[in-house]
Structures are given as C-alpha cells and as structure tokens.
Design a protein around this motif. Structure first.
Motif, PDB file in Angstrom:
ATOM      1  N   LYS A 209      32.007  21.523  47.706  1.00  0.00           N
ATOM      2  CA  LYS A 209      32.803  22.543  47.009  1.00  0.00           C
ATOM      3  C   LYS A 209      34.088  21.943  46.433  1.00  0.00           C
ATOM      4  CE  LYS A 209      30.002  25.789  48.347  1.00  0.00           C
ATOM      5  NZ  LYS A 209      29.076  26.383  47.379  1.00  0.00           N
ATOM      6  N   HIS A 229      28.655  27.118  40.255  1.00  0.00           N
ATOM      7  CA  HIS A 229      28.056  27.439  41.562  1.00  0.00           C
ATOM      8  C   HIS A 229      26.660  28.006  41.310  1.00  0.00           C
ATOM      9  CE1 HIS A 229      28.564  29.883  45.544  1.00  0.00           C
ATOM     10  NE2 HIS A 229      28.038  28.711  45.782  1.00  0.00           N
ATOM     11  N   SER A 251      27.996  33.062  47.698  1.00  0.00           N
ATOM     12  CA  SER A 251      27.452  32.435  48.903  1.00  0.00           C
ATOM     13  C   SER A 251      26.626  33.436  49.713  1.00  0.00           C
ATOM     14  CB  SER A 251      28.604  31.942  49.771  1.00  0.00           C
ATOM     15  OG  SER A 251      29.499  31.203  48.982  1.00  0.00           O
ATOM     16  N   LYS A 255      20.443  32.178  47.120  1.00  0.00           N
ATOM     17  CA  LYS A 255      20.215  31.139  46.102  1.00  0.00           C
ATOM     18  C   LYS A 255      19.162  30.143  46.564  1.00  0.00           C
ATOM     19  CE  LYS A 255      24.260  29.170  45.057  1.00  0.00           C
ATOM     20  NZ  LYS A 255      25.188  29.849  45.958  1.00  0.00           N
ATOM     21  N   ASP A 276      22.755  24.858  44.842  1.00  0.00           N
ATOM     22  CA  ASP A 276      24.153  25.294  45.008  1.00  0.00           C
ATOM     23  C   ASP A 276      25.073  24.950  43.837  1.00  0.00           C
ATOM     24  OD1 ASP A 276      26.055  26.600  46.688  1.00  0.00           O
ATOM     25  OD2 ASP A 276      26.911  24.675  47.235  1.00  0.00           O
TER      26      ASP A 276
HETATM   27 MN    MN Z   1      27.504  27.812  47.685  1.00  0.00          MN
END
Ligand code: MN
Ligand code: OXD
Length: 589
Positions: A209, A229, A251, A255, A276
C-alpha cells in the motif's frame, strides 16, 4: 566507490544500530534459512512462525501477531508533503521536517540486539520499463519473508539499481509494537516511507500500500499514469478471445474472489493477473495497459473455502513457491492446519483461536480474526494468466467499480462515457470492513476505492483521471456493481461469488456491442432479459429490486456526495461538479 544503495545501508546502520545486517538475495535457500530463524525467535523473544501440516498445506507457516496489530492503522498513516494542500483532506498531514524528527526519535538505536534485513526489491516484472526499484530495511523476519512473496526480492533488484540513486527507500521497524508509538509516514516528494511500531501487512510490507499505491499514485500524477487499488483479470470466451478488466473495490469486498473466479457459465474462463494493485499506462496505441506490480496475494482468509473460492484453496495448497504464510487464523489442533470461518461448514472440536486460546464455540466470537490473512505467491495460482509477466501489461476493455452497500446502489449499471465513469467512481461509497481498524459497517465515500491509498490531494487525483481520459482513444467501458444489496429482511438479494460472472458476461456483451441498454437517471442499465440467468432460480421481482433506483435513497446519497465533495472545495473538477448538479436535477433536489 560506494553506491547509493551502500550509502543508504550505511545511513540505516548508523540510525538503527543493528547487531547484524543481512542483505537478502531472494533465493529459496535463503528463505528456508530465514524461516528457520523465525521458528526460533522473533524480536522480543516471541516465536514468529510455526510449521503447519505439510500434507494439507505444504511449505506453510503460521504467524500470530500482537492483538493490537491486526489491521491498517489509517489514523496513524500520514502523507508528509511540503504543504497540507498537496496531501489534501483525504490524508493526515504532517510537516516533513517535523515528521522526520519524530520518526528518527523512534528509530534511533531501535535495532540494538536485532538483525537489520535489507530487502532490495522490484515492483513489477524486472525487465518491464514500468517496473520500479525499491529497498526496504526491517527488523522483522516475518516482514522480510512476506516481502519475498509479494515482490521480486534480491539480485535482480540490486542489478537494476546499480549505481543509481533513483530507488524507493522504506525504513521499517516493529519497535515494541506499541500503538502509542506507531506511525506510517509517507514522503512522496522524497520517494521515502518510514513505518514504525506495526508488523501488519498494510503497514509494514512497504512495497504494497505504502509504495505501490500512496507513493506510486503521486509518481503517476507527476509522470502521467495511474496507480490504482484494482484487480486485473482476463475473461476468456468459449471462442478463446480474452478481454481484460480492471476492478476497484474497497478492502475486504471480494476482489480476490472475483479475480480467481470459476465462471458459472459454460465455456468461459477467468485468467488471474492481480488481486489488489494495478499500475495503468497509456500505451503507444493510445489504449490503457495494466500491470500488477506485486507477485503475491495478501488475502483475507475468512470466507475463503472450496465452495466460495476453490482456486484460492488450490493456490494455498500448491507447493511451488516457498513459503506460504497464514496470519491470525485459528489453528485446528487435531491436524495442525489453519482454520477460519468459511473454510469448512463444521467447526472443528479442538481449535485454538487467533490469540492462541482454546476456542469456545459458545463465545459468539469468531475463532479466526475477521482480518486474518494468507500470504501466498501468485505463481502458485493455477489460473495465473500467461500474460502476467508481459512487459507491456494487458490492454484494458472494462473497468468495474463496486462497494459494499445494503441499499441504494443497483446490482450493475454502466457509465455513459469516460468522464461519467470518473464521476461514478468518484462517488463510490462502501460500508467499512475489518481491513482497517475502526468502526465497522458505516458508509463512507471511497472514490475509486482509493480513499485510504491516494498519496496526494484527491481533487487533483480526479483531474488526473480526466486528463488520462483525454489521452486515450479507445476508452474502456466503466461499470458500477453492488453484490451486497439486501432486502427488507436484511437478506442478501444476490448470491455473489460464482454468479457474479453473469454480470461480467453482460459487461462482455456490452463491450462487444452484443446487447443494448436502458438509459436511466444514473447511467445505462441492462435491457430486459439481457443478463444470462440460465440455470439460476431467481424471481423476476428480485431482479427488478436488485436493479431498482430508489429516489429517496438517491436523494440521501446525493447529499452525502455533496458533503464529501465540499471537503475538497474548488479542487473538484468543474466537469464532476456538473455531473453532480445534473444528478441533483434528475432527482428533484
Ligand atoms: Mn487492498
Ligand atoms: C489490503 C487492503 O490488504 O486493502 O489489500 O487492506
């Protein structure tokens, strides 16, 4: 002559004062050696890794974190740009000098009695011109091993860096895992992150991230590309044609499940490229191309099972890449396997919960932490796309946005064009989940699913999206989905998982011009009977409800969007403001 990399290591040695320095070469032998170290001890004397049942889960190890260190700490995450305005209201901001002073105070001598692992790594396929060079130091062997799964660690990175000083620098120490001394500080203008006091993936694996989204989004803004993302997947038709999609979801909204999906419709196949993060460039042919800078999955374990995500279960049981890590799941004492809610229907009788205590099934609490995770190489994935290592990336035909919404947002709709798509993505909202610490279940605006990850002012980010759109000739179609709509009894109306492919198929048909649309207030909707519901028992009324636009809900939604936009003042592009006022008119507010 000392290289910039040597100088960085020297600077880190002087700041952190480790007993030992270990420079990673990325080999399997080395990984085995480090696992051996982690099985004996970790900082503070705690054992960091325990071997799991090798027959059930080959090459797999279990890690239990400190109970206060189980998620991303957004309130302790800062973007330290010269001015507060550059970071924007979407980020916590601290003056870079002040932030550094504070961090140096924490870091000074913190590795006394410890080993400093130096992790040279590349984000992206090393030969690609889109790949980026990085170095992280850490005192956590768990972090070092996780980085080896998630990125290309070792010799290739050292070679790529050579004498250059152009590489990302990440400084990490778990300190004493004290939340009062925990900060994740980003310095986008210096290509630097300093992270102290947490070993959790999103706070500590700095290639993820911190670099590949927050710092890279800023680099992309400066250099004309996008760091997002997003998942990347290829959808193969029965005729063998592969169409590539990106998908952005906040999040813990599925996904990973989507990118490893086994389609419910015959003859189709999904090829996995990323779960991600996507780096997106405008290619020479003026189309969008995407690469996945990561090389592993750091996925949420609960809800993953042979029923819901058989491909991930196979990935986790594959022994190709060493090792696979499980963090904060429960443990089934009977056979020493990791266990989490959703991996089996029945709860084993002899479980240790995620904190290592005997699990009491009457406690009403889950045995695995809701944000427990697996860290596994993407090369273990049986549906990995043959194009995964393509140096150019894959050409993108569709971009899917989605959130977790019990109401308001229909199952699917399409934006009229690129700019409407940017608007649609900018108003994305979602109920908060366990991936970030804080309250669960409140709706928050999460534009492009990037709210916690955009490393600069989100107003400028919206402008950047519109600008990128101007450079594309063949625009991908942009879709919005909501798999999570509930009925008046609080029950999910759409089964999700495999059946989501029915919606993907509709998108394919739209991309290929095989089906039309009904234009409605918020975008283009499926025509009657254009979603393939073969072999699926869903009532017509249920489909109508799933696609319903509730005017009262939308009036509420519009005022929430206005409130959000207002935070950015005149940074919001005029085009997006016009879209919002059109929407207001359509709903009579
Ligand atoms: Mn993520
Ligand atoms: C993640 C997240 O871990 O989004 O991917 O929190």
């Amino acid at each position: 002559m000392l290289t910039s990399l040597d100088l960085f290591v020297r600077e880190m040695r002087e700041l952190l004062i480790p007993d030992n320095i270990y420079i990673m070469d990325g080999s399997r032998d080395e990984a085995e050696k480090l696992v051996g170290v982690a099985q004996k001890s970790e900082v503070g004397g705690r054992v960091s890794l325990e071997k799991l049942n090798d027959e059930e889960y080959p090459n797999s190890y279990y890690h239990r974190s400190a109970p206060n260190d189980v998620a991303r700490a957004e309130h302790l995450t800062y973007v330290c740009t010269d001015s507060k305005e550059q970071a924007g209201p979407n980020n916590n901001w601290m003056d870079p000098q002040e932030a550094k002073k504070r961090m140096v105070g924490f870091f000074k001598g913190t590795m006394k009695g410890r080993t400093m692992y130096v992790i040279p790594f590349v984000m992206g396929t090393p030969k690609s011109k889109y790949a980026k060079n990085c170095v992280q130091v850490t005192d956590s062997v768990y972090v070092a091993l996780s980085m080896r799964i998630m990125s290309r660690v070792g010799k290739q990175a050292i070679e790529r860096i050579g004498n250059s000083s152009d590489f990302f620098r990440g400084v990490h120490s778990i300190g004493d895992v004290n939340p009062d001394k925990r900060f994740i500080m980003h310095f986008p203008q210096e290509n630097l992150v300093m992270s102290f006091g947490s070993g959790y993936g999103g706070n500590a694996l700095l290639g993820k991230k911190c670099y590949s989204l927050r710092i890279a989004s800023y680099l992309g803004y400066k250099e004309g590309w996008l760091a997002e993302h997003m998942i990347i997947m290829g959808v193969q038709s029965p005729e063998g044609k592969v169409t590539y999609f990106l998908g952005a979801f906040p999040s813990a909204c599925g996904k990973t499940n989507l990118t490893l999906l086994e389609p419910v419709l015959k003859g189709y196949k999904i090829w996995t490229l990323g779960d991600d993060i996507a780096w997106i460039n405008v290619g020479e042919d003026k189309q969008l191309y995407a690469i996945n800078p990561e090389s592993g999955f750091f996925g949420v374990a609960p809800g993953t099972g042979f029923n819901t995500n058989p491909v991930m279960m196979k990935t986790l049981k594959n022994d190709k890449f060493y090792p696979t890590l499980f963090t904060n799941t429960a443990i089934n004492n009977f056979n020493n396997t990791p266990w989490w809610e959703g991996v089996s229907d029945d709860i084993p009788t002899d479980l240790r919960d995620w904190q290592g205590q005997k699990y009491d099934r009457n406690s009403g609490k889950p045995a695995a932490h809701p944000n427990s995770r697996f860290t596994v190489s993407i090369y273990n994935c049986p549906t990995l796309s043959p194009e995964y290592d393509n140096l150019k990336g894959v050409p993108i035909s569709g971009i899917i946005f989605g959130g977790r919404r019990r109401d308001t947002i229909p199952l699917v709709y399409e934006a009229e064009d690129w700019n409407s798509g940017v608007f649609t993505a900018s108003i994305l909202g979602s109920e908060t989940t366990a991936a970030a610490s804080g309250q669960l279940g409140n709706v928050r605006r999460d534009p492009m699913a990037m709210l916690p990850f955009c490393g600069y002012n989100m107003g400028d980010y919206f402008h950047h999206w519109l600008d990128v759109g101007k450079r594309i000739e063949k625009h991908p179609k942009i879709f919005m989905v909501n798999w999570f709509r509930k009925d008046e009894n609080g029950k999910f109306m759409w089964p999700g998982f495999k059946d989501n492919f029915r919606i993907i198929k509709w998108m394919l048909d739209r991309i290929e011009g095989k089906t039309g649309f009904k234009k409605r207030e918020i975008g283009l909707f499926p025509e009657e009977n254009s979603i393939d519901l073969s072999g699926f028992d869903i009532k017509k009324e249920a489909m109508e409800k799933l696609l319903k636009i509730d005017r009262e809900d939308w009036k509420r939604e519009i005022s929430m969007i206005e409130e959000f936009y207002a935070r950015f003042g005149n940074k919001i592009p005029v085009d997006l403001r016009n879209h919002l006022s059109n929407l207001r008119k359509k709903f009579g507010v």
